[in-house]
Design an enzyme around this catalytic site. Structure first.
Site, PDB file in Angstrom:
ATOM      1  N   THR A  60       1.242  -1.585  -0.239  1.00  0.00           N
ATOM      2  CA  THR A  60       0.182   0.073   0.433  1.00  0.00           C
ATOM      3  C   THR A  60       0.862   0.881   0.216  1.00  0.00           C
ATOM      4  O   THR A  60       0.351   1.955  -1.060  1.00  0.00           O
ATOM      5  CB  THR A  60      -0.899  -0.150   0.857  1.00  0.00           C
ATOM      6  OG1 THR A  60      -1.602  -0.874   0.776  1.00  0.00           O
ATOM      7  CG2 THR A  60      -1.551   1.470   1.650  1.00  0.00           C
ATOM      8  N   ASP A 143      -4.035   5.962   7.229  1.00  0.00           N
ATOM      9  CA  ASP A 143      -3.356   7.043   7.348  1.00  0.00           C
ATOM     10  C   ASP A 143      -2.565   7.330   5.802  1.00  0.00           C
ATOM     11  O   ASP A 143      -2.106   8.132   5.079  1.00  0.00           O
ATOM     12  CB  ASP A 143      -2.993   6.851   8.181  1.00  0.00           C
ATOM     13  CG  ASP A 143      -2.075   6.023   8.418  1.00  0.00           C
ATOM     14  OD1 ASP A 143      -0.763   5.373   8.349  1.00  0.00           O
ATOM     15  OD2 ASP A 143      -2.168   5.441  10.369  1.00  0.00           O
TER      16      ASP A 143
HETATM   17 ZN    ZN Z   1      -2.985  -5.299   1.687  1.00  0.00          ZN
END
Ligand code: ZN
Length: 538
Positions: A60, A143
């Site tokens: 990510t 976040d």
């Molecule tokens: Zn993931």
């Protein structure tokens, strides 16, 4: 100044990143998508069918960073969701920043910022190009999904506080929440969404793309559930549990899109005579995917609901900003593997190794070199050597690397490993393309390990967990992502040419006539007129 000479730009640019959305999900659930969501973008926008991630690890933090910087971990520095700082010899979360605090929080503990990011984002470049008149915001449950896209110069990034069921930000951006955010949080959107529970949108027989619900061994239910099956009841849970489970529910996407609308309205985005940029990242697809895997009815149902949510959001943008007045791109930060046990049960090679226990490796090395803890840590399939110890004990680092290779060639770890790469001596590792390029692009000198393990196809290290799944490897299931352009100055069409995640930011920059981000290595994607442009598949 003559008005007609003003540079033309869209009123609003929307980056919509769907966390863990593999490219084929556009087609896997196609039959049950409506015309207003994914299909509206596919048929009326420009579809880059073969968009590949060009670095490791496919996670990510690096994904969101690559999309907006057009750059790779070796340059932008976000070498993982967590990476190990080779000089400080400690692991760091990609957006951790001990110098900032969460706003409006009495505990005021350390919070998050983009300070670990070493390059500019295309959102930064828009701010620089308009002498800061453009507004930039990032919104996500995670976040890092809000912060990294919005860049260093963002007006703010907002993320979800799962203890309170509200959106928050840090003192990096401002000392207090804006009034519109307080009003949004006072609406208690998280509460109302989790009181809805989660049942299937359509009759169960329609979910023929997924393993049968109640008989699946590949899923793990929500806390308190006896079986991982529908309906998922959340309205009776304690507040803190509901707020946390919401992250993995379709309603998590709806809450994020509601927050995006609140931001557009609160900040008058796209309605001020300047080009503004809103980075929206939907995290629930990833939370859910990890828990249930891509062959679950839960994942199928989430995408069918998301299709409807995207349709509603596009309608909202048509009204609020104007049809053709906004530029939107939809993509993903990475894909996902099938649950390995599901593949094994169907005779496809795959596996979940017992985790690469650092203890075992260090014991093995201690047996040879009479020193404990020769390897500092293993993170993102990378081994970080304890260089101070190796220097003090006067050990031969090349010999140690050879011993690590030997350890990797022993059972049980050998079964799952395809390559062991020496990062500073890539020539000693005969890697085929594209793995070679992905490893080089992912290698940050001060934040990556000394050696990297490349798994066999179908294998993944997920802390030994048997249910659910994960991502992070070079394989197409982790690195082939959707990319669709839509709206302002985007022709209808598609291309089968291979493009890369690093090409997204320079393409946005070209459309806006602004400078490419300062670490960008990607190329501008040409929107070619081809026979596909006339293909009608409505
Ligand atoms: Zn993931």
């Amino acid at each position: 100044m003559h008005k007609e000479k003003k540079i033309e730009r869209p009123k609003l640019i929307i980056g919509l990143v769907i966390d863990q959305m593999r490219w084929d999900f556009l087609y896997r659930y196609y039959d049950h998508y409506g015309n207003g969501g994914f299909k509206r973008l596919m048929h009326h926008g420009y579809n880059c069918q073969h968009t590949m991630i060009d670095y490791l690890p496919a996670n990510t933090g690096p994904g969101h960073t690559c999309i907006y910087t057009g750059s790779v971990p070796s340059i932008h520095g976000i070498a993982g969701n967590d990476f190990y700082d080779v000089i400080d010899r400690r692991s760091r979360y990609c957006v951790a920043d001990s110098t900032v605090h969460q706003v409006d929080d009495s505990n005021n503990g350390p919070s998050f910022s983009p300070r670990n990011l070493l390059a500019t984002t295309v959102t930064d470049e828009l701010k620089l190009a308009t002498n800061m008149r453009s507004k930039v915001f990032g919104i996500a449950i995670k976040d890092r999904g809000g912060i990294l896209p919005a860049g260093h110069l963002a007006n703010a990034a907002y993320w979800y506080n799962d203890k309170k069921g509200t959106f928050t930000t840090s003192t990096y951006y401002a000392d207090r929440s804006p009034e519109w955010l307080k009003a949004f949080n006072n609406r208690k959107v998280a509460d109302s969404f989790t009181k809805q529970n989660w049942n299937l949108l359509y009759p169960e027989k329609d979910y023929y793309q997924s393993t049968q619900d109640a008989v699946s061994n590949y899923e793990k239910g929500f806390p308190g559930e006896k079986t991982p099956s529908f309906p998922h009841i959340t309205d009776t849970l304690a507040d803190t549990d509901r707020h946390s489970i919401l992250k993995s529910m379709p309603q998590g996407n709806d809450m994020t899109l509601a927050m995006a609308k609140a931001c557009i309205e609160g900040e008058q985005l796209g309605q001020r005579g300047e080009s503004d940029f809103l980075c929206v990242s939907l995290s629930s697809t990833d939370y859910l995917g990890h828990q249930f895997g891509p062959n679950s009815m839960e994942t199928e149902d989430m995408y069918l609901r998301l299709d409807q949510s995207i349709a509603a959001f596009l309608n909202y943008l048509d009204n609020a900003i104007g049809k053709g007045q906004y530029l939107l791109f939809l993509t993903a930060d990475h894909g996902v593997a099938h649950n390995a046990n599901f593949l094994l049960d169907n005779d496809v090679p795959a596996g979940i190794p017992s985790p690469y226990t650092l203890g075992n490796l260090n014991d093995y090395l201690a047996g040879i070199y009479k020193q404990n803890k020769i390897v500092d840590t293993i993170l993102n399939y990378q081994l970080y050597l304890n260089k101070p110890l190796i220097a003090t004990a006067n050990l031969d680092i090349e010999k140690i690397k050879g011993s690590i290779r030997d350890w990797c060639n022993k059972k049980p770890q050998a079964t799952s490993i395809a390559y062991v790469v020496d990062m500073e001596h890539m020539d000693r590792s005969p890697l085929p393309e594209p793995i070679y390029t992905l490893v080089v692009n992912g290698y940050n000198r001060l934040r990556s390990g000394d050696m990297e393990i490349i798994m066999n196809p179908g294998w993944y290290d997920y802390g030994g967990k048997q249910t659910g799944t994960t991502h992070g490897t070079w394989n197409p299931y982790d690195t082939h992502i959707p990319l669709i352009w839509y709206g302002w100055h985007v022709p209808k069409g598609e291309t089968d040419a291979t493009v890369h995640m690093t090409d997204i930011a320079p393409t946005v920059a070209a459309l806006l006539h602004i400078q490419m981000p300062n670490g960008c290595i990607g190329k501008v994607i040409p929107f070619e007129q081809n026979e596909n442009n006339n293909k009608s598949r409505d």
